[in-house]
Design a protein around this motif. Structure first.
Motif, PDB file in Angstrom:
ATOM      1  N   ASP A 236      27.137  21.436  -0.281  1.00  0.00           N
ATOM      2  CA  ASP A 236      26.691  21.187  -2.024  1.00  0.00           C
ATOM      3  C   ASP A 236      26.992  20.232  -3.111  1.00  0.00           C
ATOM      4  O   ASP A 236      26.552  20.304  -3.896  1.00  0.00           O
ATOM      5  N   PRO A 304      20.315  19.122  10.820  1.00  0.00           N
ATOM      6  CA  PRO A 304      19.449  19.330   9.777  1.00  0.00           C
ATOM      7  C   PRO A 304      17.920  19.903  10.597  1.00  0.00           C
ATOM      8  O   PRO A 304      17.933  20.871  10.193  1.00  0.00           O
ATOM      9  N   GLN A 308      18.697  23.600   9.989  1.00  0.00           N
ATOM     10  CA  GLN A 308      17.779  23.300   8.393  1.00  0.00           C
ATOM     11  C   GLN A 308      19.034  22.763   7.584  1.00  0.00           C
ATOM     12  O   GLN A 308      19.507  23.361   6.561  1.00  0.00           O
ATOM     13  N   PHE A 310      21.557  21.711   4.399  1.00  0.00           N
ATOM     14  CA  PHE A 310      21.987  20.351   3.640  1.00  0.00           C
ATOM     15  C   PHE A 310      23.169  19.469   3.801  1.00  0.00           C
ATOM     16  O   PHE A 310      24.319  19.774   4.459  1.00  0.00           O
ATOM     17  N   ARG A 312      23.957  15.601   1.477  1.00  0.00           N
ATOM     18  CA  ARG A 312      23.859  15.417   0.453  1.00  0.00           C
ATOM     19  C   ARG A 312      23.643  13.715   0.910  1.00  0.00           C
ATOM     20  O   ARG A 312      24.266  13.919   1.738  1.00  0.00           O
ATOM     21  N   GLY A 341      16.669  14.990   5.345  1.00  0.00           N
ATOM     22  CA  GLY A 341      16.903  15.194   4.321  1.00  0.00           C
ATOM     23  C   GLY A 341      15.104  15.442   4.026  1.00  0.00           C
ATOM     24  O   GLY A 341      14.454  14.619   3.440  1.00  0.00           O
ATOM     25  N   ARG A 344      13.951  14.544  -1.109  1.00  0.00           N
ATOM     26  CA  ARG A 344      14.973  14.930  -2.082  1.00  0.00           C
ATOM     27  C   ARG A 344      14.601  13.895  -3.032  1.00  0.00           C
ATOM     28  O   ARG A 344      14.198  12.374  -3.091  1.00  0.00           O
TER      29      ARG A 344
END
Ligand code: LLP
Length: 400
Positions: A236, A304, A308, A310, A312, A341, A344
């Motif tokens: 993140d 992903p 799941q 994440f 950027r 994603g 977003r």
């Protein structure tokens, strides 16, 4: 985002096409050096090549004088091919075949991490046949909670990995039977990956110290304590973990044993220093969703869809307006799980725009597939702002 590792992303796509992985080799080497500094020479680092086994990355890490942790003979071959010596290689993995173990024992690799009594018997038999002595360590399963995604948790007793203490009497018997051909060197752990809180590893170490001491007092050599890998990275964009604190805690716990400490980090050395770049093929806006459809997806970056996870994402190039739109960034694969994603907010996107997916240096290309008969992305290595790519895909020799 315009540049990566000091090089224009769009110029690389012009030259090499899309999609591509781009790696910042100098930062990867920097990460090895930072970990070495944190451990102050008290811990032997073995890069877990499953994270990314690009030969130029392996070569650069070899120059840093670290070893490798491998989980198949294919990975060991990739390391040997760039110049790692058998004495630099740990062989882990839950399903080592006789063919793989024969290679490992013949070459006298540093340590085979044993995952079951049957594997220990197989190693004993092969070593006997080859008239060699195999160096082994027991992978323990300490039944601790590493606080990570269930698919990358390995230290619960319900997981297939390692052995709990109930296996020890049987293991001792096998060691006695093959005393001339098995040399028990130590214990090894790996309780999970992408750990953002390292209490699980520290817990596991504490629970495994009595096993180490018990085996030592029984007269086995017990020279090594391998703490595995698992250190997480901030997907993140938040602050990375305090490595110095972790190193101090590990060394403080294990120093009294008077053994060598081994570790097997993967993700932390390469993850943040790679991006996957894809080109938007279509924008499809329905009353329910805006889809930005890329030429790359779950076949190239499975994280992903599988965990799941994440990652950027940024539009490549100049962003002219502050306006943001909600998108699902999806790939070309015929599966609804092919979403890189979801929901977003990104600058307004158009057909032909490039998207950079961050933190794709670990478990990206190494988990990629040919699903739907799409080609694998090229991998571009940047060092001192110069780009290099291999002419052919890198595959272990024994595959060919
Ligand atoms: N040692 C052993 C025995 C392992 O099984 C692993 C990773 C490592 C070391 C290195 O762990 P690291 O430092 O990279 O966390 N595909 C997943 C990660 C699977 C990790 C499997 N084992 C992901 O993309 O998150």
């Amino acid at each position: 985002m315009k540049d990566f590792a000091g090089v224009s992303i769009s110029s690389l796509v012009k030259k090499y096409g899309s999609p591509i992985y781009i790696y910042d080799l100098d930062s990867m080497v920097g990460a090895v050096q930072s970990l070495k500094t944190a451990f102050e020479g008290q811990v032997e680092i073995h890069y877990a090549t499953k994270a990314n086994s690009h030969p130029l990355i392996l070569k650069a890490f070899l120059k840093e004088k670290i070893g490798v942790d491998t989980v198949s003979w294919g990975e060991a071959e990739e390391a040997l091919n760039v110049g790692f010596k058998p004495k630099d290689i740990i062989f882990s993995g839950v399903a080592k075949t006789s063919v793989e173990l024969t290679q490992a024992i013949r070459k006298q690799i540093k340590q085979i991490n044993v995952e079951s009594p049957q594997e220990l018997i197989r190693i004993g038999e092969i070593a006997k046949k080859l008239k060699k002595k195999a160096q082994v360590a027991f992978r323990m399963n300490p039944n601790v909670n590493p606080n990570t995604h269930p698919y990358i948790t390995t230290g619960f007793r319900e997981n297939k990995f390692g052995m709990d203490t109930t296996f020890l009497p049987e293991l001792r018997g096998i060691l006695r039977k093959y005393a001339k051909h098995l040399d028990l060197k130590g214990v090894t752990l790996h309780v999970g990956s992408q750990l953002r809180d390292l209490s699980g590893i520290l817990d596991a170490i504490q629970k495994t110290i009595p096993v180490f001491l018990d085996l030592k007092h029984s007269g086995f050599h017990m020279e090594t304590f391998d703490i595995g890998g698992g250190i997480g990275i901030p997907y993140d964009g938040s602050e990375p973990m305090d490595l110095k604190l972790y190193a101090t805690q590990v060394v403080d716990l294990l120093k009294p044993l008077g053994c060598r400490i081994l570790t097997e980090p993967g993700r932390i050395l390469v993850g943040p220093y790679g991006i996957l770049v894809g080109e938007i093929q279509y924008i499809k806006a329905s009353p329910y969703k805006n889809f930005a459809i890329l030429d790359t997806g779950m076949h190239h970056l499975m994280r992903p869809a599988l965990y799941q996870a994440f990652h950027r994402m940024e539009k490549v190039g100049v962003v002219v307006s502050d306006d943001k739109v909600l998108y699902d960034i999806v790939g070309p694969i015929c599966e609804s799980s092919d979403v890189i994603g979801r929901d977003r907010y990104l600058p307004i996107l158009e057909q032909g725009d490039l998207i950079a997916i961050r933190d794709a240096g670990a478990y990206g290309f190494s988990m990629a597939s040919f699903y739907n008969a799409h080609a694998l992305p090229k991998e571009i290595i940047i060092s001192s702002k110069k780009a290099t790519t291999l002419k052919k895909p890198h595959l272990p020799d024994s595959w060919l």
